[in-house]
Design a protein around this motif. Structure first.
Motif, PDB file in Angstrom:
ATOM      1  N   TYR A   1      -8.714   4.158   4.604  1.00 18.00           N
ATOM      2  CA  TYR A   1      -7.909   2.935   4.541  1.00 18.00           C
ATOM      3  C   TYR A   1      -8.632   1.812   3.823  1.00 18.00           C
TER       4      TYR A   1
ATOM      5  N   ASN B   1       0.101   5.181   0.163  1.00 15.92           N
ATOM      6  CA  ASN B   1      -1.038   6.089   0.315  1.00 15.92           C
ATOM      7  C   ASN B   1      -2.344   5.369  -0.024  1.00 15.92           C
ATOM      8  N   ASN B   2      -2.422   4.097   0.389  1.00 16.82           N
ATOM      9  CA  ASN B   2      -3.586   3.228   0.214  1.00 16.82           C
ATOM     10  C   ASN B   2      -3.868   2.820  -1.228  1.00 16.82           C
ATOM     11  N   GLU B   3      -2.934   3.097  -2.119  1.00 17.10           N
ATOM     12  CA  GLU B   3      -2.993   2.514  -3.459  1.00 17.10           C
ATOM     13  C   GLU B   3      -2.296   1.154  -3.399  1.00 17.10           C
TER      14      GLU B   3
ATOM     15  N   ALA C   1       5.533   9.087   0.918  1.00 16.39           N
ATOM     16  CA  ALA C   1       4.246   8.420   1.173  1.00 16.39           C
ATOM     17  C   ALA C   1       4.321   7.572   2.426  1.00 16.39           C
TER      18      ALA C   1
ATOM     19  N   ARG D   1       0.863  -1.185   0.000  1.00 17.75           N
ATOM     20  CA  ARG D   1       0.000   0.000   0.000  1.00 17.75           C
ATOM     21  C   ARG D   1       0.901   1.237   0.000  1.00 17.75           C
TER      22      ARG D   1
ATOM     23  N   TYR E   1     -10.705   3.385   0.076  1.00 13.24           N
ATOM     24  CA  TYR E   1      -9.973   3.924  -1.069  1.00 13.24           C
ATOM     25  C   TYR E   1      -9.530   2.848  -2.069  1.00 13.24           C
TER      26      TYR E   1
ATOM     27  N   LYS F   1     -11.108   9.567  -0.688  1.00 17.41           N
ATOM     28  CA  LYS F   1      -9.722  10.033  -0.742  1.00 17.41           C
ATOM     29  C   LYS F   1      -8.756   9.006  -0.147  1.00 17.41           C
ATOM     30  N   PRO F   2      -7.445   9.185  -0.404  1.00 19.26           N
ATOM     31  CA  PRO F   2      -6.461   8.184   0.008  1.00 19.26           C
ATOM     32  C   PRO F   2      -6.409   7.885   1.500  1.00 19.26           C
ATOM     33  N   GLU F   3      -6.848   8.803   2.336  1.00 18.15           N
ATOM     34  CA  GLU F   3      -6.791   8.524   3.776  1.00 18.15           C
ATOM     35  C   GLU F   3      -7.839   7.503   4.227  1.00 18.15           C
TER      36      GLU F   3
END
Length: 562
Positions: A520, A50-52, A64, A48, A523, A516-518
């Protein structure tokens, strides 16, 4: 001078060169093994950032927060299932390059595959595929993500005869495409894949039906073993029926659907979809009446399967046959949130049977069976939720059939003492028969999530993030309280419409982009859904008939269904 970036994991910051691969970062600063990975060790299969969710071959370019994703996590299990499909497609292409392997649908703990155009499958061919997969696993071949030019990808898929993938790409104009490579074999995957074949050691490939095979994987309750096989013949028959419908409509993949959405054919296509579903509902009404003793029809299915609209359309068909259908929603028997059972996180669990006030429901139904007049409740879901009454007593007449819908409609504990001869059970779900291409399926779960995101935002102002974060609880409820009873149904119906993603896309995309990326959990799922919706050709909701099940989600239903 090389640019340096800061990657933070578990409160520790690591300064590394920009462009470092996930594999190098794991193996270097984090000292996590990345070679000779074994399934039983629960290895790291992705990162992960930034949770991508990134595969081993991805490059890290910016500061990140990062977190290794292990195989037995929810994301890791998705990666494993998709990697198994890639493995089977790879081996099939090596062994049978002139055949076209097609992924079908999920069936219990497996995925159904067959060879397009073949009406029988020799079990010896399944043996060869199994042995080939085992050999590739033992060889520990790397699976790497690459970016290649659009034209090169298109030409490769054309040369290999991957016609569905080539057709899908004709509706994209990206300068480059992300593909996954194993040796000289390439394929598209819309989710990250495992870094090597050595991980993929726990699976089963077995012949299934006359012309197909089932690729089985471990269930979450026991990730180390394949469970004892349990067949789902009724569910398989529904999928098979709708595949036949797809052939009638001349749609096998999303590329076919996009071609129709971009032409004047779409008007007739929508009408044919709706009419096929209408014929099925009419036939079910005939089945109810032919039984001769039915007083109550129970309709159950998972979230966002279209139970409400289906119940209303079935009721119309029953009226045409001379009956007086009365609809009852189990949602009107919910307890208030303060009285509802709690889940493991201490939140109200509205997915369990005990979230309903069973005493009131059972008393109401027993009174109706006894010939008494009953004032049925309604439920207001706003705030804490409250039950209220409209002072409209109801009693059963000779031609009355109760049509009761809700997620627990097939649970035998709902009302255990009813005479089975007076009951007809229906299971409904959105069983998507479309694939993205021959090796990438559109999961029925993803279809239902998109339906629910659109509906809940419209009717309850619920954000996409809230819906996605609630989904694990929904899935737990379905696993324990809905799916175990689906084979008890007298009949199943598929509520999915081939064209529905084209209608849902303009509603769902902007909502998913607000996640958004935050976030968990939400996203990665939002990114995944956006990734496959990017391949869908949109059409306006104005084309959808007002009596369509799809109207339950986008609005404008003539039944006021929500």
């Amino acid at each position: 001078m090389n640019k340096l970036i800061n990657l933070t994991y578990d409160s520790t910051s690591y300064q590394v060169p920009a462009g470092i691969t996930v594999r190098s970062f794991l193996n270097g600063p984090l000292k996590i093994p990345t070679e000779a990975l074994a399934y039983s060790d629960n290895p790291v299969v992705a990162l992960r950032m930034n949770n991508e969710i990134l595969p081993y071959s991805a490059r890290l370019e910016t500061d990140a927060g990062v977190m290794p994703e292990r195989l037995f996590s929810d994301i890791g299990k998705r990666i494993y299932r998709h990697s198994l499909s890639f493995l089977l497609a790879y081996v099939s292409h090596q062994l049978f390059p002139d055949r076209n392997l097609v992924i079908g649908h999920s069936l219990g703990d497996g995925l159904y595959f067959n060879f397009d155009g073949q009406f029988s499958l020799d079990p010896k061919d399944v043996d060869l595929l199994r042995e080939g997969m085992q050999a590739v696993v033992a060889s520990d071949l790397p699976i790497e993500q690459e970016l290649i030019a659009y034209c090169a990808a298109r030409d490769y898929f054309h040369q290999k005869g991957f016609n569905a993938t080539e057709l899908l790409l004709s509706y994209r104009n990206d300068p480059t495409l992300s593909i996954y490579r194993c040796g000289d074999y390439m394929d598209i995957s819309y989710e990250a894949l495992a870094p090597s074949t050595s991980i993929m050691s726990v699976w089963e490939l077995r012949p299934y039906g006359e012309r197909g095979m089932l690729l089985r994987y471990p269930l979450s309750r026991d990730v180390l073993h394949i469970a004892e096989f349990r067949d789902h013949p009724l569910l398989f028959s529904v999928f098979r029926e709708y595949k036949i419908w797809g052939n009638i409509l001349n749609v096998k993949s999303l590329g076919d659907m996009n071609r129709i959405c971009g032409s004047a054919e779409i008007f007739t296509f929508i009408r044919m979809n709706e009419d096929l579903q209408h014929r099925k509902i009419s036939k079910i009404a005939d089945n109810v009446v032919e039984k001769g003793t039915v007083k109550v029809v129970f309709i159950a299915g998972p979230s966002s399967s279209g139970k409400t609209t289906f119940a209303k359309r079935l009721s119309i068909q029953l009226r045409l046959l001379g009956y007086n259908p009365v609809q009852i929603s189990l949602d009107n028997y919910y307890k208030s949130k303060s009285e509802a059972p709690r889940d493991k996180d201490g939140k109200p669990d509205l997915e369990v049977l005990e979230a309903l006030d069973l005493d009131i429901f059972r008393n109401n139904l027993n009174d109706l069976y006894a010939g008494n007049a009953v004032d049925l409740p309604k439920f207001d879901f706003t705030g804490n939720g409250r039950r209220y009454y409209e002072n409209k007593p109801l009693s059963l007449k000779g031609n009355t059939i109760l049509v009761i819908e809700g997620i627990h409609g097939l649970n035998p504990l709902l009302i255990p003492n009813l005479d089975r001869r007076t009951i007809f059970k229906i299971y409904i779900s959105a069983l998507t028969q479309l694939n993205l291409d021959d090796h990438n399926r559109i999961s029925t779960t993803d279809n239902r999530i998109i339906r629910r995101i659109v509906r809940d935002h419209r009717t309850r102002s619920t954000s996409a993030q809230q819906t996605l974060e609630m989904w694990p609880s929904v899935e737990r409820g379905e696993t324990f309280h809905i799916f175990p009873y689906q084979n008890q149904a007298d009949v199943m119906i598929n509520s999915a419409l081939d064209y529905e993603l084209a209608v849902l896309k303009p509603y769902a995309e902007p909502l998913l982009k607000t996640v958004k990326p935050e976030a968990y959990y939400a996203y990665p799922m939002a990114r995944r859904l956006l990734g496959f919706l990017d391949n869908v050709y949109p059409i306006p909701a104005e084309l959808v008939p007002r009596d369509s099940i799809l109207r339950e989600f986008v609005g404008g239903s003539e039944f006021d269904a929500i």
